[in-house]
Every structure is written in structure tokens, then in C-alpha cells.
Enzyme design. Structure first.
Site, PDB file in Angstrom:
ATOM      1  CG  PHE B 113      -2.390   0.033   0.850  1.00 52.36           C
ATOM      2  CD1 PHE B 113      -2.986  -1.028   0.211  1.00 52.36           C
ATOM      3  CD2 PHE B 113      -3.165   1.163   1.138  1.00 52.36           C
ATOM      4  CE1 PHE B 113      -4.334  -0.983  -0.146  1.00 52.36           C
ATOM      5  CE2 PHE B 113      -4.511   1.217   0.791  1.00 52.36           C
ATOM      6  CZ  PHE B 113      -5.094   0.147   0.154  1.00 52.36           C
ATOM      7  CD  GLN B 229      -5.794  10.692   2.102  1.00 52.75           C
ATOM      8  OE1 GLN B 229      -6.576   9.782   2.332  1.00 52.75           O
ATOM      9  NE2 GLN B 229      -4.532  10.684   2.510  1.00 52.75           N
ATOM     10  CG  HIS B 231      -8.048   7.985  -2.968  1.00 50.22           C
ATOM     11  ND1 HIS B 231      -7.667   7.371  -4.147  1.00 50.22           N
ATOM     12  CD2 HIS B 231      -7.924   7.041  -1.997  1.00 50.22           C
ATOM     13  CE1 HIS B 231      -7.316   6.115  -3.889  1.00 50.22           C
ATOM     14  NE2 HIS B 231      -7.462   5.894  -2.596  1.00 50.22           N
ATOM     15  CG  LEU B 241     -11.849   4.996  -3.402  1.00 51.77           C
ATOM     16  CD1 LEU B 241     -10.795   6.067  -3.408  1.00 51.77           C
ATOM     17  CD2 LEU B 241     -12.063   4.469  -1.999  1.00 51.77           C
ATOM     18  CD  GLU B 244      -2.902   3.970  -1.278  1.00 45.17           C
ATOM     19  OE1 GLU B 244      -3.501   5.059  -1.181  1.00 45.17           O
ATOM     20  OE2 GLU B 244      -1.995   3.629  -0.519  1.00 45.17           O
ATOM     21  NE  ARG B 275      -4.904   6.699   0.028  1.00 50.36           N
ATOM     22  CZ  ARG B 275      -5.915   6.158   0.695  1.00 50.36           C
ATOM     23  NH1 ARG B 275      -6.659   6.901   1.496  1.00 50.36           N
ATOM     24  NH2 ARG B 275      -6.208   4.874   0.560  1.00 50.36           N
ATOM     25  CG  HIS B 342     -10.612   9.277   0.120  1.00 46.83           C
ATOM     26  ND1 HIS B 342     -11.698   8.473  -0.162  1.00 46.83           N
ATOM     27  CD2 HIS B 342      -9.734   8.495   0.806  1.00 46.83           C
ATOM     28  CE1 HIS B 342     -11.484   7.260   0.341  1.00 46.83           C
ATOM     29  NE2 HIS B 342     -10.317   7.245   0.952  1.00 46.83           N
ATOM     30  NE  ARG B 377      -7.375   8.119   5.935  1.00 50.64           N
ATOM     31  CZ  ARG B 377      -7.548   7.183   4.983  1.00 50.64           C
ATOM     32  NH1 ARG B 377      -6.835   6.073   5.001  1.00 50.64           N
ATOM     33  NH2 ARG B 377      -8.427   7.384   4.017  1.00 50.64           N
TER      34      ARG B 377
END
Lengths: 363, 564, 300
Positions: B113, B229, B231, B241, B244, B275, B342, B377
Site C-alpha cells: 500500500f 485528503q 485520493h 473511489l 489504492e 497519497r 476523500h 493519512r
């Protein structure tokens, strides 16, 4: 929505007419239809259409919705008579099945309507989910780290885990329509989620529970409505059939509906005749080995009540008495070939089951 | 009047986890949500949950990645708590029944990730949030005798007594329209972020900043609100979305020239940089004319480089999303994406036990700011955040409840006041603007000026717009005059919540005159540790919002240059 | 055209008039039926419920026999349930080469092999897609003028759409209406036309089963249908054979003749109702026979 085409999408908004079923419990009036014309690109969703109508013309239209991407399960409705998620149905798809050029949106069926498109899911759907002991009864001792289980088994139960509890399958369950007490597709799929989970310690107890309930796994009419309705490929009916398979074939549970006996009867008949022998199916289903054999005591009455239909068939000349009694079968060499298949497949130490959800399709 | 030791507002992952923890600690617990718990937006979390469960991993490595991801704004004591408790929590969830994907040995599989130095993301295909949420709800059904559920109850305000303590809430039964007060020794806010203040957003329509605004109105400080954030992979048109996890499985990002442009800004981690870094890189490509698709407003996410069989198994949901919401078979061709709003790193300021500065009021999950995410984050840390701090808040609130009496408060006039407020909205003449129009303008304004790139001029204009919209919202009208499921009137209340959140976001962004994490000021393009290595807090006062600062808690990792 | 013809079990058991009428109708449509008399029961979903691999292997055997029929363009069935149950097995067999090999291994001792990609069409699909409704209409000798016909599909032939190849180009769940119109009849739409007849649970929950049948029959009566037509002999059992019992369960008088698909086609092609076995139904199709008599009379 199953289209996999990548044809360019039109970015030109077009007009769509929506006919929305309205019901206001405070008005004292019966439900009625309400029409709005909205303007959106064809690939936008019915939900977006409803929200446009709500935002532009009438904010009182009631519909539960949130994620807009078919994961929260809020916006189950009927579109042109079929259950669906409003967010998961394109306007240009919906218009194709519209009877008179107007997309018809109604609340889901089999559940009481609270207001407009909002139904009481708790009274029906969730009540049924709660019926199946919907939590893991973990095998002891609980390991320090994770349970070590087959990779495939987790993929398998993830199919039922993927149920978003939208109620689309409940809405149009044809068994529930005539028998509201049927536990139903969503709750039984949820039951499979535990029965199929190798970490669960109550497989037999669960299956026995669902087999001894006359409105349990053997009350499904096998109509595929739930398979068709499900927006998440959960295949509820398929899971019910697996519950039956495991209950009957693996756990040897005899159910209160005679379902397993019926299935055994059917299966052995084909082994013995190659073809279905309808008249013989009845006594075998009721626990006997033939019309001339012994019956399961409780089955006598049921069986007798079926007699008139058989007699009628004979009287009507549909079936000759000989055929009614002795049935039709295939030639001996073919029967032998069928028997060999039975021996080879049933003779395996473990039942094998191809699951396309796990293995996928060949390229 | 119902009374509970612990009353939890919001039934997503944080709320449900808090409820179970508090119940297990012996408290009388209730959980209240404006939607049925499984509709909560945690359900949409896709890619997974981080935990250093691999034998060659160490929670300190996870913690450092998180600190670095936060651009050193995260509080390291809180991050240490989260990362060190992560493996135990994930195992607990596994034991509860979460169907985590396994490797060939039957152990939990881990995927790569963004911003992570090794594979440490446990997952259930790409429906991890749903799987977690539904398993927690299974537990709520199991523990129905210990946890009372108020499903489809909308919280209109927090009950604060004369001593300034939170002693319960006022809420409206959505189904009947009835208003009711609930007394509680402790209230835990767990009602998510405020994504709907943006348009478009990956967040569901229910994510309207209710808890952030309720706490703000009650006098609790909001922290790090400027940290919003974006995304990197959202569908161009709808903002939906794309997990990820796709890049975790190896997918590439390509510009119009077919270049993997991430090598310019993150030569080592490439698509798996954090991100904020990836979203910025994408936005630069788009701004400089190397985007793809109509108006060159998109970037290609190429999943075809992932073996098809793996995609079909581990990324099922985005295969469906691509097909159904973009008309693209992602196993065969690249899909157009762009950065999209996001997540809100900021929220109600809490300590590591979820306590806000208001006695009796806790917060956990996206509504809260502990702060474990700081300026940015990491993917798959949000699920972890909700569970760890949901549990800790639940445990702490239960323990606190054990040693205190049930508060007493005459709530009649408070209920009447909230009722009157709602009646006033219902009875408004159709004079001003529609609620939905104001909401749209708010969303578009935020997405324009408080987005990936920001500057003083834009932010000031956003501030003026938000102020005007607040005015207009005061006379906005609705259609529905009924009481049963009057979603229209709740929409008006939600709009007011979102406007409060937007105000704080814009103020924080104006205040922070540097670029850090998700806040990139084109007029202050560098990180400035000397002046801005601190949290910005915004508190509502009678004279309007007040800005203050609090220090960043640094335990073992001194700020350094951030490279991926 | 020449087809490998799979009549199923029930058409040769309790509804022989179906098998008989198909034999009468085929030559009029230039269909050469090569009966798969060596084939075995499709399992009707019940064997699969017992053992999925067994059901798949049994059907693979029938498929393999069909593939051996020289010159046959495809396999044709006359039973919705066969169509659905067989297609489900075929889906698995076609999807996975390894599994196919595994199943073929079991068949090998009989010298049989199933090869991926069999075409298996119900008579209904064949009429619309292979023969064509225009051609069919041109062969009509006794148009179904003024005959009000309600279609009853049977679940297995309409769901699930993907598996059964139902899409915009092949609206197979609307073929019956088109067919009735092509034969000159009037389509009666009613609530139950694509619902379940109840047959699969007749031995497990008789009340629910008969309530389904009774409700649909009642709906069709309310919609003033003269008769129903179905491509599924199992539906026929619940709708016709059990109609007297269904009437008791729904507590109303039911008098709704139910025709098999080839019978309706045969009537339009000019065949004698008797030759089509209409007198063998439990519910006497008086309305249909009266109608055909009146047509004959007016022609005279």
C-alpha cells in the site's frame, strides 16, 4: 448493467421521465404515482435521476441512499417492476425496460412501505437475518494468531460476505410472496457465510436448525429471482442449494419438509431408470422404496393426498397404467453407463464442487 | 427518557467498535445512527487495514511510515499507540469472523500500500471496510442485550450541562419525527467526516460532518481541519473511489504520453508514494496539459499490468465499478481517474483515549483528530484508526462511567428548542434558495479553492462564499412538511453542519502559511518546520471562530526531508 | 433443419401429449428431430443439489451424445427446466478446461467426450432465432384470431439472464409474446407470467406450491385469458394436473386450460386439437377447442 462494452459514452444530457410511487402515511391517502422529467446523460443512474427530481422539483420524495456506488445497500427499489439498486441502474438501461417510455420506480416488495420508496427492512429482512444466528461461533481454542484456513475457503465465504443487505432479493422472493415466513434468500446466504466458514464450530447445528424449520432451506422454490436481483453476485439461491447439499449429502440431516428424501429419491431414480419416473418419485420422496413398499409413517397422508392427481393422469389417458407403475427407462447399455457415472462420482471419498466464484473462467 | 452509561453517536467502524468495547467492559451501552449501521460510510473502505503482523515486520516501522506519511504533523505518541496495538486488533477481528484473504499457507495475506515500507495491509478482496463493518454488526446483533441500538435516529444537538459537561444528546427518530432526549454519562462521537462539503467526493451522501459540527458548536476545538485528503484515483465523472489496492497490486499511472510520471516525484516508491504526493503529481500533469480524456482532465490508471486472474479475485469490486460506473473493463484497458476529495485528517481534538476537552465527550474515527494522520493519512490506516481509537474510547468511557452517577438534567426546554428549530425550517416560505442549491455551491467552492493546490486569494474567496452561504442557509427552504422520514428537513440540518466544517477547513488553510502534507500553498510552497510544525485548532466562540495552536508530540522521529 | 432432440423425461412420462405434439409439429416446420433416446435426465436442479459434479457429468453425457449426431446444427429441448438445468451445468463445463477434462475422464469409459461450446436451445428459442417468426407466420393455416393466450415461461428459461444469454439482441424472456402475435393470437399479460409455478416445492411445502400455481391461474383468469401456454412440462404439471387442488388452496374456481408450446403452434399450423393431445389435459381446453371449432365453422 452487465455490459462490458467500452463504447464512448454520450456526454449530452437527455430528458427522462420518471414515474415514482409515492405514499405519505400521514396523509390518510392511498399510494399514488408522481411523474417528473429529469435531464441527465444516459449512463447516469436512476438514483441520480431521482435525486435531481428531489433537488429540483420535490424534496419530499423519500428514498434511502448514500454511497452512490452499490456498496452501502441503501437504495433498493423496484425499477419497471424488477428489484434493483437505484444507483446501480443506468437511465438508458432502465428506459429500455420501461413499458410506456417512463421509468417506473416503486418501493421493494415483500416488505411494508413506510413512505414513498422507503420500506421497513427491520420488520422483514433484518428479522430474518437475526433468525440464522448471524455471527461466528468460533472454534476453540481460539489461536493466538489467525486461524490457519484454506485460501479458497475464505474466497468462497467472501462471496456471501459481499452481500450488502440491500434487500433486493427479499423484495421479489417468490417463495416469500406466498409464504412470508420463509427465511428467505438474504438470510440463508448469510447462513452459508458461517456454514462455509471453516472457523465456525456450529455447522451441523446450524444446518439442522435450518432443516428442521419448515420455512428453512427446503422452502425455496428454486426460481432464480434472487440470483437475478442480487447486485453483488452473491447468488443466494446457489448458496441455499449448497446448504441443502451439505446438510443432506455431507451431514446426513433428514429435514422436516422431506426435501432431502425427495432429493435422494430423485437421484436414485435417475440412477435406476436414467429418466425421471414421476409416479415412483412420490412414494420414494415420502420415505418408501416404492408404491408397493413401506412408507415413512408420517408420509402416508401426504402421499394419499397426491393420489388423485396420479389417478387423474391415468384416467385422462395421459399415462398408461403400466407406465404409471413401471415408468420409462433408457436402454440397458445406457443405463449401465449412467450407473457407472454414479459409481465413479459418488464413489469418491470427498464430494468435489467447482466454484466459479473461486476459480474464475478460462481466458 | 433513556439513560445509558455510554451513548455512541454513529455506527460505522469506530462507533460499533466502541460499543462492543464499552459493553464488554460492563457498561450499559447504546449506539445511535441516522442510518442503519451497515449503511455507514466505513462500508466503502476498500483496500485494507494496516498492521505489522508479518513476522519480519515491526510496529515501529509501521509507525515511522505513518509519521513520515503525516509529513511529521502526526502526534507520535498516538501513532505509537495505534501501530503497536494494530496486530492485536486485527487478530481480534479475524477471530470475530472477518474473512481476511489468505496466502497459500492459510495465513493472512498482506498487500502493498502507499507509503508503506513493506507489505502490511490485510484485506478482504477490495471490500475490506464492508467485511469489517458487517462482522461488527454481527457482533452487535449477538450482543443485543448489552447494546441498545437506535437505528435511524438523527442527532440534533449535544446536551451540555451548566458545568460544561456533555451529558447526552437530543435526537429525532427519523421514522416518526419524534424528538427525544437521551441522558448518558459519556457520549462518544463516531459519526465520520465531512466529505459532502466537497463536490465531487468519494464520500457517501450521509457524510455531512454532523459530529464535527455538533462538537464545534458545543465548544470543542477542531484540529488540523485544513488537512483534507485528495485520493489519487477517483473516477473522473462521478468521483467514485478506485481503491489504492489497485496500485498496491501493481497498477501504473500514466499521462497522455504514456509515461509513468511518478518517477519524477517519487522515483523509489513510484505509484505507491503517499497519497498527497501522488495526487499532487497527477494534478501537475493535468494542469500542464498532459492529462487524458475530455478536457485532458484525467490520468490513466493501468490495471492491465496486474495478472488478470489476480485482478478478478483481489480487485473484484473495482472491476465492477469500472464496468458499471465508467463503462470500462479494467482488466483489458486503462481507466481514467483523477484526484478527488476523500478524507478529512482533521476533526474534533482528542487525546489517545478519545477524550475531547469537553468532559464526558469522546470522539473516534474520522470525526476525531488524535492526531495520527497529521498532514496526510496513509492508505489503510483509517480503518485501523477507527478500530483502535473506537475501542479505546469505548473502554475509557466505560471505565469512567463505572465511577460516576447518571447525570440529571431537565431537558424539556432543550428538546423544545430543537423541535422549534426544525419546525421553523419546515414552515419557511419559499423565498430564498433551495437547500440543494446551496449545498452544490458549497461543494464546488471547496473543490475549487480548498483542494490539492491552494493560495491566499482562492481561500479568501472561499471564506467569503462560505460566509454568504451560511447566511443563505438561514432562510433556505424545503418541500417536505411531514414528520415521517422527512429527509428534506434533515438535509437542511446537514447543510448547516457542513457549512461549519467548511468554515473551519478554510480558516485552517488560510492560517497555515506553508505546504505540508495535503495542504499545498502555491504561495508558500515549502514546508516550514520552524514556524508551522504545530497543530492549528479552531474553536467556536461568541465572537466567531478563534484560532489557536498546539504542539506536535514528537517521541522518537525528528522531522526530516520527505522523499518517496 | 436437423437437430439433436432432447425431449426430457416428463414429456415422455406424465405429459406425453407434449412429446406427441412436438413430433407432429416438427415436419411442418422442416425440423428433423433426431431423438437423443440414449440421453439421461437433466437432474432438474435436484441432482445438482445432491452432488453438483454428478449433475454436471450426467448432462455432459447427454451433451456428448448430442455432439455425436451427424449433421445436427444444435441440440433442441422442449422443457424450460431442462434448458435451465443443462445450461447451468454447461456453464461450469465451458468455463474451465481442467474441470471439463475431469468430467470427460469419467465419461471416457463409454467413449464419450463433451467438447466446449454446445448450442442447446429450447423449441421456443429455436422458433424465433433459427426458423424466424416471419417464416413461421407464413406457415400459419389457422391464425389464432381472437384467441387470448397468456404466456407462462417457467423460471428456468428466464433466469438468470446472463447464463441464459438473454440480452437486448436476444430478448428470450419476451419471445412467447412475439410468438403468440406471430401466430395471430392476442397476448394476455398477467402478473404471474414469469413467476414460479411452485412445482419444485410440491413435495416440500404443498400449500405454498399450490398457492403459487393457483394465484397465477387466477390472475390469468382475471385478465380474461382463454388459455395459457408454457414451454415447461413441469409447470404444466402444477398448473394443469394440480389445478383442482390449487383451486382449493386459493379458494376460488379455476378453469384455465394450459397448453404446451408445440400444441399452440400446432393449432395455428392447422393440426387437429385431438391429434395434439388437447383432450388429455386435466383441465379440458374447452375454450380452445370451441375456438378452433368456430374457426373451422366460419371457414366452412
Amino acid at each position: 448493467m452487465s455490459s462490458t462494452t467500452t463504447a464512448p459514452r454520450s456526454s449530452v444530457p437527455q430528458a427522462f421521465k420518471l414515474r415514482v410511487r409515492r405514499y405519505d402515511p400521514e396523509s390518510g391517502q392511498a399510494a399514488y404515482w408522481d411523474e417528473h422529467e429529469i435531464e441527465l446523460e444516459g449512463h447516469r443512474s436512476v438514483l441520480e435521476g431521482i435525486l435531481q427530481a428531489k433537488n429540483r422539483f420535490d424534496g419530499s420524495i423519500g428514498i434511502r441512499c448514500s454511497c452512490r456506488q452499490a456498496i452501502c445497500g441503501s437504495c433498493g427499489v423496484r425499477i419497471n417492476g424488477e428489484p434493483a439498486l437505484a444507483c446501480h441502474t443506468h437511465l438508458d438501461e432502465a428506459i429500455k425496460s420501461a413499458k410506456d417510455g417512463v421509468i417506473e420506480i416503486e418501493p421493494m416488495g415483500n416488505m411494508p412501505v413506510i413512505k414513498d420508496l422507503i420500506v421497513d427492512m427491520d420488520a422483514v429482512h433484518w428479522k430474518k437475518v437475526r433468525r440464522v444466528t448471524p455471527w461466528l461461533i468460533a472454534k476453540q481454542p481460539v489461536p493466538e494468531r489467525e486461524y490457519i484456513v484454506d485460501r479458497e475457503s475464505m474466497v468462497d465465504v467472501t462471496q456471501t460476505m459481499a452481500c450488502i443487505q440491500c434487500g433486493a432479493c427479499v423484495s421479489d422472493c417468490l417463495a416469500m410472496e406466498v409464504d412470508p415466513g420463509f427465511i428467505g434468500p438474504a438470510a440463508l446466504a448469510k447462513a452459508y457465510r458461517f456454514v462455509g466458514d471453516p472457523r465456525d464450530d456450529a455447522r451441523h447445528v446450524r444446518l439442522n436448525d435450518l432443516s428442521q424449520d419448515p420455512q428453512g432451506i427446503y422452502d425455496c422454490t428454486h426460481c432464480f429471482k434472487c440470483v437475478e436481483a442480487c447486485p453483488k453476485d452473491v447468488n443466494p439461491m446457489g448458496q441455499i442449494m449448497r446448504l441443502r447439499r451439505i446438510a443432506g449429502s455431507d451431514e446426513q440431516i433428514v429435514d422436516v419438509n422431506n426435501g432431502h428424501r425427495h432429493e435422494e429419491a430423485f437421484t436414485t431414480l435417475i440412477r435406476d431408470y436414467g429418466l425421471l419416473h414421476e409416479a415412483e418419485l412420490l412414494p420414494r420422496s415420502y420415505g418408501g422404496d416404492s408404491w408397493f413398499g413401506k412408507f415413512h409413517p408420517a408420509a402416508g397422508k401426504e402421499l394419499l393426498s397426491s393420489l388423485p392427481a396420479i389417478v387423474k393422469a391415468v384416467v385422462k389417458g395421459k399415462v398408461s397404467p403400466t407406465k404409471a407403475i413401471f415408468g420409462h427407462k433408457i436402454a440397458k447399455r445406457d443405463l449401465d453407463s449412467v450407473k457407472r457415472i454414479y459409481e465413479r462420482v459418488e464413489g469418491k471419498p470427498q464430494r468435489y464442487e467447482l466454484n466459479l466464484y473461486i476459480v474464475g473462467e478460462d481466458e | 427518557m433513556p439513560e445509558h452509561d455510554v451513548l455512541i453517536i454513529g455506527a460505522g467502524l469506530a462507533g460499533q467498535r466502541a460499543a462492543l468495547a464499552a459493553a464488554q467492559a460492563g457498561a450499559s451501552v447504546a449506539i445511535m445512527s441516522k442510518v442503519h449501521p451497515v449503511r455507514s460510510h466505513s462500508v466503502a473502505a476498500a483496500g485494507g487495514i494496516n498492521a505489522a503482523i508479518s513476522l519480519d515486520d515491526d510496529w515501529r516501522s509501521h509507525a515511522f511510515d505513518t509519521v513520515k506519511g503525516s509529513d511529521f504533523l502526526g502526534d507520535q505518541d498516538a501513532i505509537e499507540v495505534m501501530c503497536s496495538e494494530a496486530p492485536g486488533e486485527v487478530m481480534h477481528l479475524e477471530h470475530m469472523g472477518v474473512t481476511f484473504h489468505r496466502n497459500e499457507k492459510g495465513e493472512m495475506d498482506l498487500r502493498a500500500f502507499g507509503g508503506a515500507s513493506m507489505k502490511r495491509t490485510a484485506y478482504v478482496a477490495d471490500i475490506t471496510g464492508q467485511a469489517l463493518l458487517h462482522v461488527l454488526y454481527e457482533q452487535l446483533m449477538k450482543h443485543h442485550e448489552q447494546v441498545e441500538r437506535y437505528e435511524e435516529w438523527f442527532t440534533t444537538s449535544l446536551l451540555i450541562d451548566d458545568a460544561g459537561r456533555c451529558v447526552g444528546v437530543i435526537a429525532r427518530d427519523v421514522r416518526s419525527g419524534r424528538m427525544e432526549s437521551f441522558l448518558a454519562k459519556n457520549v462518544i462521537l463516531a459519526c465520520g467526516g465531512a466529505g459532502q462539503a466537497y463536490k465531487p467526493t468519494t464520500n457517501g451522501l450521509i457524510v455531512t460532518g454532523d459530529g464535527i459540527a455538533l462538537a464545534y458548536r458545543a465548544g470543542a476545538p477542531l484540529m488540523d481541519m485544513e488537512m483534507v485528503q485528495y485520493h489519487p484515483t477517483c473516477l473522473v465523472e462521478s468521483g467514485i473511489l478506485i481503491t489504492e489496492g489497485a496500485r498496491g497490486e501493481g497498477a501504473h499511472l500514466l499521462n497522455a504520453n504514456g509515461e509513468r510520471f511518478m518517477e519524477k516525484s517519487a522515483p523509489n516508491k513510484m505509484e505507491l508514494a503517499s497519497r498527497d504526493v501522488v495526487s499532487r503529481a497527477e494534478q501537475i500533469e493535468i494542469n500542464e496539459g498532459r492529462g487524458v480524456g475530455p478536457n485532458k482532465a484525467g490520468i490513466y490508471l493501468d490495471v492491465t499490468v496486474v495478472p488478470r486472474k489476480r485482478t478478478l479475485e483481489a480487485l473484484r469490486e473495482i472491476v465492477n465499478l469500472g464496468r458499471d460506473f465508467a463503462g470500462v473493463d479494467i482488466t483489458r484497458e486503462p481507466i481514467m481517474i483523477r484526484p478527488g476529495q476523500h478524507y478529512i485528517m482533521g476533526g474534533v481534538k482528542t487525546d489517545i483515549d478519545g477524550r475531547t476537552p469537553i468532559d464526558g465527550l469522546y470522539a473516534a474515527g474520522e470525526v476525531a483528530c488524535v492526531s495520527v494522520h497529521g498532514g496526510n493519512r496513509l492508505g489503510a490506516n483509517s480503518l485501523l484508526d477507527t478500530l483502535i481509537f473506537g475501542r479505546r474510547a469505548g473502554e475509557h468511557a466505560a471505565a469512567r462511567s463505572a465511577s460516576m452517577p447518571m447525570p440529571a438534567l431537565n431537558t424539556v426546554s432543550r428538546v423544545q428548542a430543537d423541535e422549534a428549530g426544525i419546525d421553523a425550517i419546515v414552515r419557511r416560505e419559499k423565498g430564498g434558495r433551495r437547500v440543494s442549491e446551496i449545498k452544490d455551491e458549497l461543494g464546488e467552492t471547496m473543490n475549487r479553492y480548498a483542494a490539492v493546490f491552494r493560495d491566499e486569494q482562492g481561500l479568501q474567496s472561499a471564506r467569503e462564499t462560505v460566509a454568504r452561504l451560511k447566511e443563505e442557509a438561514g432562510s433556505a427552504w424545503i418541500d417536505d412538511r411531514g414528520t415521517v422520514f422527512n429527509q428534506d428537513v434533515l438535509g437542511a440540518l446537514e447543510l448547516s453542519y457542513m457549512l461549519d466544517c467548511a468554515e473551519a477547513i478554510v480558516l485552517g488553510a488560510i492560517e497555515r502559511k506553508e505546504s505540508r502534507g495535503a495542504q499545498f500553498r502555491t504561495d508558500y510552497a515549502e514546508r516550514d518546520d520552524e514556524n508551522w510544525l504545530k497543530h492549528i485548532n479552531i474553536t467556536a466562540t461568541a465572537d466567531g471562530p478563534k484560532v489557536s495552536y498546539s504542539p506536535v508530540n514528537i517521541t522518537q522521529w525528528e522531522p526530516e526531508e520527505r522523499k518517496y | 433443419m436437423k437437430v439433436a432432440y432432447w425431449p426430457g423425461c416428463v414429456s415422455r412420462g406424465f405429459t406425453p401429449e407434449l412429446h406427441g405434439s412436438m413430433a407432429k409439429v416438427a415436419p411442418l416446420l422442416d425440423i428433423e428431430l433426431v431423438e437423443l433416446d440414449r440421453g439421461n435426465c437433466c437432474g432438474a436442479g435436484v441432482i445438482a443439489e445432491h452432488n453438483q459434479e454428478l449433475a454436471d457429468t450426467l448432462n455432459a453425457r447427454t451433451f456428448a451424445l448430442a455432439q455425436q449426431v451427424e449433421g445436427a446444427e444444435l441440440m433442441m429441448n422442449i422443457c424450460s427446466t431442462c434448458q435451465g438445468a443443462q445450461t447451468e451445468c454447461q456453464e461450469r463445463l465451458d468455463a474451465n478446461a481442467q474441470y471439463r477434462a475431469h468430467v470427460n475422464e469419467t465419461l471416457s469409459s463409454d467413449g464419450l467426450t463433451y467438447e466446449k461450446g454446445l448450442t442447446n436451445k429450447n423449441f421456443l428459442w429455436l422458433l424465433v432465432e433459427e426458423i424466424g417468426l416471419d417464416t413461421l407466420a407464413s406457415k400459419v393455416r389457422r391464425p389464432l384470431t381472437n384467441l387470448k393466450v397468456g404466456p407462462f415461461y417457467g423460471c428456468y428459461i428466464v433466469r438468470p439472464r446472463n447464463r441464459l444469454g438473454i440480452d437486448d439482441e436476444h430478448p428470450r424472456d419476451h419471445y412467447m409474446e412475439r410468438l403468440i402475435e406471430a401466430l395471430g393470437g392476442t397476448v394476455i399479460e398477467y402478473a404471474g407470467m414469469r413467476k414460479c409455478c411452485g412445482f419444485p416445492i410440491i413435495t416440500m411445502n404443498k400449500d405454498a406450491s399450490l398457492k403459487q400455481a393457483g394465484t397465477h391461474l387466477g390472475d390469468a383468469m382475471d385478465a380474461e385469458a382463454d388459455c395459457l401456454v408454457t414451454p415447461c412440462p413441469l409447470c404444466h404439471l402444477n398448473l394443469d394436473l394440480q389445478q383442482p387442488l390449487a383451486a382449493k388452496v386459493v379458494a376460488r374456481k379455476l378453469e384455465m386450460p394450459v397448453l404446451h408450446l408445440p400444441q399452440l403452434v400446432g393449432l395455428a399450423l392447422g393440426l387437429d386439437p385431438k391429434d395434439l393431445g388437447l383432450s388429455r389435459h386435466v383441465v379440458k381446453p374447452t375454450s380452445v377447442i370451441d375456438w378452433s371449432t368456430s374457426v373451422v365453422a366460419s371457414a366452412a
